[in-house]
Design a protein around this motif. Structure first.
Motif, mmCIF file in Angstrom:
data_model
loop_
_atom_site.group_PDB
_atom_site.id
_atom_site.type_symbol
_atom_site.label_atom_id
_atom_site.label_comp_id
_atom_site.label_asym_id
_atom_site.label_seq_id
_atom_site.Cartn_x
_atom_site.Cartn_y
_atom_site.Cartn_z
ATOM 1 N N GLY B 134 0.802 -1.229 0.000
ATOM 2 C CA GLY B 134 0.000 0.000 0.000
ATOM 3 C C GLY B 134 0.830 1.272 0.000
ATOM 4 O O GLY B 134 0.427 2.281 0.553
ATOM 5 N N ARG B 135 1.998 1.206 -0.632
ATOM 6 C CA ARG B 135 2.839 2.407 -0.708
ATOM 7 C C ARG B 135 2.497 3.186 -1.981
ATOM 8 O O ARG B 135 2.137 2.585 -2.993
ATOM 9 C CB ARG B 135 4.324 1.997 -0.771
ATOM 10 C CG ARG B 135 4.871 1.472 0.530
ATOM 11 C CD ARG B 135 6.399 1.380 0.494
ATOM 12 N NE ARG B 135 6.877 0.547 -0.590
ATOM 13 C CZ ARG B 135 7.768 -0.457 -0.441
ATOM 14 N NH1 ARG B 135 8.254 -0.736 0.750
ATOM 15 N NH2 ARG B 135 8.161 -1.147 -1.473
ATOM 16 N N PRO B 136 2.660 4.510 -1.944
ATOM 17 C CA PRO B 136 2.292 5.299 -3.136
ATOM 18 C C PRO B 136 3.402 5.368 -4.180
ATOM 19 O O PRO B 136 3.436 6.301 -4.979
ATOM 20 C CB PRO B 136 2.030 6.680 -2.534
ATOM 21 C CG PRO B 136 2.966 6.763 -1.383
ATOM 22 C CD PRO B 136 3.107 5.359 -0.834
ATOM 23 N N THR B 137 4.313 4.420 -4.187
ATOM 24 C CA THR B 137 5.453 4.482 -5.097
ATOM 25 C C THR B 137 5.172 3.733 -6.398
ATOM 26 O O THR B 137 4.355 2.820 -6.434
ATOM 27 C CB THR B 137 6.700 3.874 -4.424
ATOM 28 O OG1 THR B 137 6.334 2.628 -3.813
ATOM 29 C CG2 THR B 137 7.238 4.788 -3.354
ATOM 30 N N ARG B 223 -1.029 8.143 -13.672
ATOM 31 C CA ARG B 223 -1.999 7.039 -13.790
ATOM 32 C C ARG B 223 -1.630 5.912 -12.835
ATOM 33 O O ARG B 223 -2.464 5.393 -12.104
ATOM 34 C CB ARG B 223 -1.995 6.448 -15.211
ATOM 35 C CG ARG B 223 -2.720 7.243 -16.261
ATOM 36 C CD ARG B 223 -2.831 6.396 -17.543
ATOM 37 N NE ARG B 223 -3.764 5.296 -17.362
ATOM 38 C CZ ARG B 223 -3.455 4.014 -17.393
ATOM 39 N NH1 ARG B 223 -2.220 3.633 -17.622
ATOM 40 N NH2 ARG B 223 -4.377 3.090 -17.199
ATOM 41 N N ALA B 224 -0.346 5.531 -12.880
ATOM 42 C CA ALA B 224 0.119 4.413 -12.049
ATOM 43 C C ALA B 224 -0.100 4.736 -10.575
ATOM 44 O O ALA B 224 -0.609 3.913 -9.811
ATOM 45 C CB ALA B 224 1.591 4.131 -12.320
ATOM 46 N N ARG B 225 0.258 5.957 -10.196
ATOM 47 C CA ARG B 225 0.153 6.339 -8.779
ATOM 48 C C ARG B 225 -1.314 6.415 -8.334
ATOM 49 O O ARG B 225 -1.631 6.174 -7.170
ATOM 50 C CB ARG B 225 0.851 7.684 -8.540
ATOM 51 C CG ARG B 225 1.657 7.687 -7.249
ATOM 52 C CD ARG B 225 2.298 9.015 -6.939
ATOM 53 N NE ARG B 225 3.386 9.430 -7.796
ATOM 54 C CZ ARG B 225 4.619 8.919 -7.746
ATOM 55 N NH1 ARG B 225 4.918 7.976 -6.884
ATOM 56 N NH2 ARG B 225 5.560 9.346 -8.565
ATOM 57 N N ALA B 226 -2.171 6.695 -9.284
ATOM 58 C CA ALA B 226 -3.600 6.783 -8.964
ATOM 59 C C ALA B 226 -4.269 5.404 -8.962
ATOM 60 O O ALA B 226 -5.486 5.291 -8.813
ATOM 61 C CB ALA B 226 -4.297 7.708 -9.955
ATOM 62 N N GLY B 227 -3.458 4.359 -9.164
ATOM 63 C CA GLY B 227 -4.025 3.008 -9.135
ATOM 64 C C GLY B 227 -4.661 2.584 -10.445
ATOM 65 O O GLY B 227 -5.460 1.651 -10.492
ATOM 66 N N GLU B 228 -4.284 3.289 -11.536
ATOM 67 C CA GLU B 228 -4.909 2.970 -12.820
ATOM 68 C C GLU B 228 -4.056 2.038 -13.685
ATOM 69 O O GLU B 228 -4.377 1.809 -14.845
ATOM 70 C CB GLU B 228 -5.237 4.276 -13.562
ATOM 71 C CG GLU B 228 -6.357 5.044 -12.871
ATOM 72 C CD GLU B 228 -6.457 6.498 -13.350
ATOM 73 O OE1 GLU B 228 -6.084 6.769 -14.503
ATOM 74 O OE2 GLU B 228 -6.878 7.340 -12.534
ATOM 75 N N GLY B 229 -2.954 1.536 -13.120
ATOM 76 C CA GLY B 229 -2.232 0.472 -13.805
ATOM 77 C C GLY B 229 -1.071 0.919 -14.671
ATOM 78 O O GLY B 229 -0.702 2.089 -14.698
#
Lengths: 338, 345
Positions: B134-137, B223-229
């Motif tokens: 659950g890290r924002p990296t 996108r990646a950081r927002a959980g969009e893959g």
């Protein structure tokens, strides 16, 4: 204490490790459905209490595509960045699919980056030899990986060791490859239900003796014990049986001390003969305690041959109690009885 | 997005650092001051810094044999990198990696790789860590057009896609895998392959333009950081030098017109012109930066020169985190391990 199978002990160790540390995850093909029996609960169905997917969720139980190279590489990267993955590669022969990642990344990264990386990852795989699975599933490839500096190599031969060594492997900050023997999956013994850790690099003297040392690896351990019983009953020969348990690091001292005491060495292992663990142990003993030897070292291994499918052909390929007993007789100079 | 004056200056500084560092390294190889060889990023600076500047502290990257630009682009100090190239004790990897295996974990560089494509799943694993913990990296894998034909890339893209990992696959398409033109061994367009995995694929035709690369990578990182893959980004660029320094091939696989055309679109010159024309920079300010970076590279070489070679025993360190294996060494190996004398210069 409770009676546990080899396979059940692996499952128990995985459950303990998952409970002990949230950074531990299990990655592999078919782990979600508990196909190989080490990620399940008490019963058969998914709903059974203790089922890993139910208990830990899909974030930590990672069912993978059939992509061994990608799985091993991703587990390495995950280990370098905070997770402690247990990778279930199912069949040991599948490790070849991931050879580049195992050899070039997993084994080398800490070293070549000057210690910046640590690689706390466990790769479990099972050697399906002796079960008529044919040449693609019957490999015993641990000696290949002994030849790769940077990998710790474990080959448990009993339920207790399967449990205790796996806990130590998960807690190790270095990569550990565990080679399990399917032939032993069903073997049972009393295993502590408490948490315990069997240290890597410490051999087990399975049986003490004075006339000859038998170093036995993986499924050769119970065969060596059976041969030792026969020799004791029929010839009054006292056999010391040593199970190294981990091949890297190898407990050289235990083997050397035993050979210095008995003066004779027989080594039994299910891998191929050339450059096998038995070859390495033979060379080490010859280099270090040559003067103690009263007889030539004997190796009982699989021949340098692929594994045939037919039960009529396969059975003869591995060390068994008869071959080990014959080798012990030759070594101690007792004639084979008619 | 708009970068501040200071950020734009930092971009130019990092691109210049890569250029000047690699120019110096090239000379040092030819003079025998760097053992072995190096693979330079000269000509690819906008592509490298466009990507690294879109990352934040704590983000991860993995790289390849053309390896100096990635840690420099992410802000690594030059001295320990240069000392690594020369095999010195003060090298970032203690002299055990060299040019092919630079890694500076302090800036998220998880290591460069001498095996084409091999480090891609390492970044996938770093992205998996971010997700599980659950890290924002996020994690970014650099690889070339050569690695685009390695199977492990597609295993990694598939896993990143199906697990929705915070990851960027960044293909540095410099159009040649050593001597082999990419189009002669690559079916279709690399960026288009993303579609097969249900993830976005972006092709940056002008990889010499920092802004084009940075905008695309920044969008993918967001996108990646927002959980969009994950996203696959293919950046078309060009290396000016030979595949590796000192390599002399009898066949000239790149023609003079092509080289001249790419040289006329130099990423550092273009960026400098844009800074003056559109962002209020003065020529004097940028000249001073040039001089400053040359001084940094001089200092890096001085840092390397001042470092001794590693002690022989260092060859026996860092195999494992513990030293239990030392107990298993033979008597001869053990003697070497315990010896503390220096390797003669």
């Amino acid at each position: 204490m409770s009676v546990m199978s080899y396979l059940g002990a692996i499952g128990a160790a995985q459950r303990e490790a998952m409970d002990a540390d949230e950074r531990v995850i299990i990655i592999g093909e078919d782990v979600e459905a508990n196909v190989y029996g080490t990620t399940g609960g008490s019963g058969k169905s998914r709903a059974s209490e203790g089922d890993f997917t139910q208990k830990y969720g899909r974030n930590r139980i990672r069912n993978t595509p059939i992509s061994e190279e990608g799985i091993v590489g991703a587990a390495a990267g995950a280990a370098m960045t905070g997770l402690r993955p247990i990778v279930d590669l199912s069949y040991s022969s599948f490790l070849y699919m991931a050879m580049d990642q195992l050899v070039n990344q997993v084994a080398k990264n800490r070293y070549m980056f000057g210690g910046q990386a640590s690689m706390p990852v466990v790769f479990r795989s099972a050697m399906f030899y002796g079960l008529n699975t044919g040449a693609h599933h019957s490999d015993r490839p641990y000696p290949m990986f002994m030849n790769v500096p940077g990998l710790k190599i474990v080959a448990p031969a009993s339920p207790s060791d399967a449990k205790g060594l796996l806990r130590s492997a998960v807690d190790s900050d270095d990569p550990v490859l565990i080679f399990e023997a399917c032939l032993l999956w069903g073997s049972k013994e009393d295993v502590s239900e408490e948490e315990f850790w069997t240290p890597l690099g410490v051999a087990r003297t399975v049986q003490e003796g004075t006339d000859v040392t038998v170093v036995a690896i993986s499924s050769s351990v119970p065969e060596a014990l059976a041969a030792a019983r026969t020799l004791a009953e029929e010839e009054g020969v006292s056999v010391e049986v040593i199970d190294p348990r981990t091949l890297v690091p190898l407990d050289k001292e235990a083997i050397l001390k035993s050979v210095a005491k008995t003066g004779r060495l027989v080594i039994a292992e299910p891998a191929h003969r050339t450059c096998g663990a038995a070859a390495e142990i033979s060379a080490m003993v010859a280099e270090e305690v040559f003067d103690s030897l009263k007889a030539p070292i004997a190796r009982i291994t699989a021949p340098d041959m692929q594994i045939p499918f037919s039960p009529a052909l396969e059975k003869q390929m591995y060390p068994d109690r008869v071959k080990i007993a014959a080798a012990i007789r030759r070594t101690v100079g007792v004639a084979q009885r008619a | 997005m708009t970068l501040s004056h200071d950020e734009l200056l930092e971009v130019q500084r990092r691109m210049l650092r890569i250029r000047k560092f690699d120019e110096r390294a090239s000379k040092m190889v030819k003079r025998g001051h760097i053992p072995g060889t190096v693979h330079t990023s000269i000509g690819q600076e906008a592509q490298v810094v466009g990507a690294t500047f879109a990352l934040q502290d704590g983000d991860y990257m993995s790289g390849n044999h053309r390896s100096h630009g990635h840690p420099i682009g992410k802000g690594a100090p030059l001295g320990p990198l240069m000392a690594e190239l020369t095999g010195k004790a003060a090298g970032v990897c203690k002299g055990k990696g060299g040019s092919l295996h630079l890694a500076d974990f302090a800036v998220g560089s998880l290591g460069e790789s001498g095996i084409v494509g091999s480090s891609i799943p390492i970044a996938t694993g770093a992205a998996l860590s971010s997700k599980v913990l659950g890290r924002p990296t996020v994690a970014l894998a650099f690889f070339g057009d050569g690695a685009a034909n390695q199977g492990v890339l597609y295993e990694s893209m598939n896993m990143a896609g199906v697990w929705n990992l915070p990851m960027i696959f960044l293909c540095e398409n410099n159009q040649y895998a050593l001597s082999t033109p990419a189009h002669t061994v690559t079916s279709g367009v690399i960026a288009d392959r993303a579609a097969g995995f249900g993830i976005p694929g972006v092709r940056i035709e002008n990889g010499q333009d920092f802004f084009a690369v940075h905008d695309a990578v920044k969008s993918a990182v967001d996108r990646a950081r927002a959980g969009e893959g994950p996203t696959l980004i293919e950046v078309v660029t060009y290396r000016y030098n030979e595949h590796s320094e000192g390599l002399r091939l009898s066949v000239d696989y790149r023609n003079a017109e092509e080289k001249a055309e790419w040289l006329s679109r130099d990423p550092i010159v273009q960026f400098r012109e844009a800074l003056i024309a559109d962002h209020g920079f003065t020529a004097e300010e940028l000249d001073a930066l040039d001089a400053d970076v040359l001084r940094e590279v001089d200092e890096a070489v001085a840092f390397s020169d001042a470092s001794p070679f590693p002690e022989k025993s260092v060859a026996f360190d860092d195999l494992f985190t513990d030293t239990t294996y030392v107990e298993t060494l033979s008597r001869q190996e053990r003697a070497a391990f315990e010896q503390k004398e220096e390797v003669p210069a």
